[in-house]
Write an enzyme that holds these catalytic residues in place. Structure first.
Site, mmCIF file in Angstrom:
data_model
loop_
_atom_site.group_PDB
_atom_site.id
_atom_site.type_symbol
_atom_site.label_atom_id
_atom_site.label_comp_id
_atom_site.label_asym_id
_atom_site.label_seq_id
_atom_site.Cartn_x
_atom_site.Cartn_y
_atom_site.Cartn_z
ATOM 1 N N SER A 64 56.445 0.460 -1.110
ATOM 2 C CA SER A 64 55.137 -0.193 -0.948
ATOM 3 C C SER A 64 55.167 -1.714 -0.984
ATOM 4 C CB SER A 64 54.182 0.288 -2.032
ATOM 5 O OG SER A 64 53.554 1.457 -1.600
ATOM 6 N N TYR A 241 48.845 -0.828 -7.883
ATOM 7 C CA TYR A 241 48.304 0.533 -7.930
ATOM 8 C C TYR A 241 46.996 0.512 -8.724
ATOM 9 C CZ TYR A 241 52.940 1.757 -6.217
ATOM 10 O OH TYR A 241 54.086 1.830 -5.479
ATOM 11 N N VAL A 259 57.443 2.415 -5.154
ATOM 12 C CA VAL A 259 58.032 3.547 -5.873
ATOM 13 C C VAL A 259 59.571 3.557 -5.828
ATOM 14 C CG1 VAL A 259 55.995 5.040 -5.688
ATOM 15 C CG2 VAL A 259 57.772 5.161 -3.916
HETATM 16 N N1 GLU Z 1 56.563 5.347 1.255
HETATM 17 C C1 GLU Z 1 55.794 5.584 0.086
HETATM 18 C C2 GLU Z 1 54.550 6.406 0.365
HETATM 19 O O1 GLU Z 1 53.875 6.179 1.314
HETATM 20 C C3 GLU Z 1 55.430 4.260 -0.526
HETATM 21 C C4 GLU Z 1 54.671 4.466 -1.788
HETATM 22 C C5 GLU Z 1 54.797 3.341 -2.769
HETATM 23 O O2 GLU Z 1 55.821 2.693 -2.912
HETATM 24 O O3 GLU Z 1 53.780 3.148 -3.460
HETATM 25 O O4 GLU Z 1 54.217 7.302 -0.342
#
Ligand code: GLU
Length: 305
Positions: A64, A241, A259
């Site tokens: 993200s 988040y 993540v």
């Molecule tokens: N590729 C991950 C998703 O879309 C990224 C999520 C993240 O890092 O928050 O779930």
């Protein structure tokens, strides 16, 4: 001064070497292959000098932390008005992968949740998915000051298990947010999340924002100060988040986490700190990353507030 900064980072790494709380993200199966004890720190000063400690040169997937950069690219390429018509700037208070849009506008609430990030991808003008991904990769690479590579295994793993993001992309398509085929847009989103970076790369990418769009290492202007101002504002309110409020009061810096375990925090005009440690808290933020950044902000008084 340089010695003091270096010692401070080394002390932070030593302090957390034995901590093993948190858990690897496992909803993308390939992410469980990462060593959970990895811990790297990189600080970039505003003139681009790097201080590194621990596993600062270990690669991990950007996940993200890609979101503010694709948002910046979309702003740069099509302008604020076109971007604002498709993506809001309000914190959602929801999980990053919530299948939701704003009640009134039927557009994603902000670009730091998955819905908004997928919408940002679709706003980057391109003749097809390969050209769109190439533009995104080139933009990130210009911010990092080196060509970034792509992790095929993580990409395939996310693509094979990404039903939730597929649901989000189709929902956006149904509301007319995506101008292109939702599967093609999503494929580019999965690819951007699978770009490999080190904490040093992210510190340089953050430093490009801290310097108003100029990469301090290469001297190249990558985007405008206006684009950076907007991007950093959204990072302050929506970058961490659904723990964004706690983050702003405890640390007080525009930031984005992913993540893959990275967190990049920017003090505009001054410095960028990137921490990588892949064990996450329940919100999806790197647990040691949060602790280290809270300690850093407390000690240095560098909250922008
Ligand atoms: N590729 C991950 C998703 O879309 C990224 C999520 C993240 O890092 O928050 O779930």
């Amino acid at each position: 001064m340089a010695e003091l900064v270096q010692r401070y980072l080394d002390d932070l790494v030593a302090e957390y070497a034995e901590v093993s709380d948190g858990a690897l993200a496992d909803y993308i199966p390939e992410l469980t292959q990462v060593d959970p004890s990895g811990f790297g720190l990189t600080l970039s000063s505003s003139d681009g000098f790097l201080y590194e400690s621990g596993d600062a040169r270990t690669e991990f997937t950007i996940q993200s932390i890609s979101k503010p950069f694709t948002y910046a690219l979309a702003l740069d390429q099509v302008g604020e008005e076109a971007v604002d018509a498709k993506i809001g700037v309000e914190p959602s208070g929801e999980a990053f992968n919530e299948i939701s849009v704003d009640d009134k506008t039927k557009t994603p609430k902000n670009p730091m949740i998955n819905a908004g990030a997928i919408a940002s991808v679709a706003l980057v003008p391109a003749a097809g998915p390969d050209e769109r991904f190439a533009k995104i990769r080139d933009f990130y690479s210009a911010c990092a000051g080196r060509p970034l590579e792509f992790d095929e295994d993580v990409y395939r793993s996310e693509k094979a298990t990404g039903s939730r993001n597929r649901a989000i992309a189709y929902m956006l398509d149904s509301f007319g947010v995506l101008a292109d085929d939702p599967d093609e847009v999503l494929d580019v989103y999965f690819r951007q999340c699978s770009l490999r970076v080190t904490s040093a790369d992210l510190a340089r990418m953050g430093a490009t924002l801290a310097r108003g769009g100029v990469n301090p290492q290469t001297g190249r202007r990558v985007t405008s100060t206006r684009v950076v101002q907007r991007t950093l504002s959204v990072m302050v309110t929506c970058g961490m988040y659904n723990a964004a409020g706690d983050w702003v009061s405890a640390v007080g810096m525009p930031a984005k986490s992913g993540v893959g375990g990275g967190i990049v925090a920017v003090v505009p005009g001054r410095l960028t700190l990137c921490v990588w440690s892949p064990a996450l808290d329940p919100q999806g933020n790197s647990l040691l990353g949060l602790k280290a950044l809270e300690l850093f902000a407390g000690k240095t008084g560098l909250s922008i507030f």
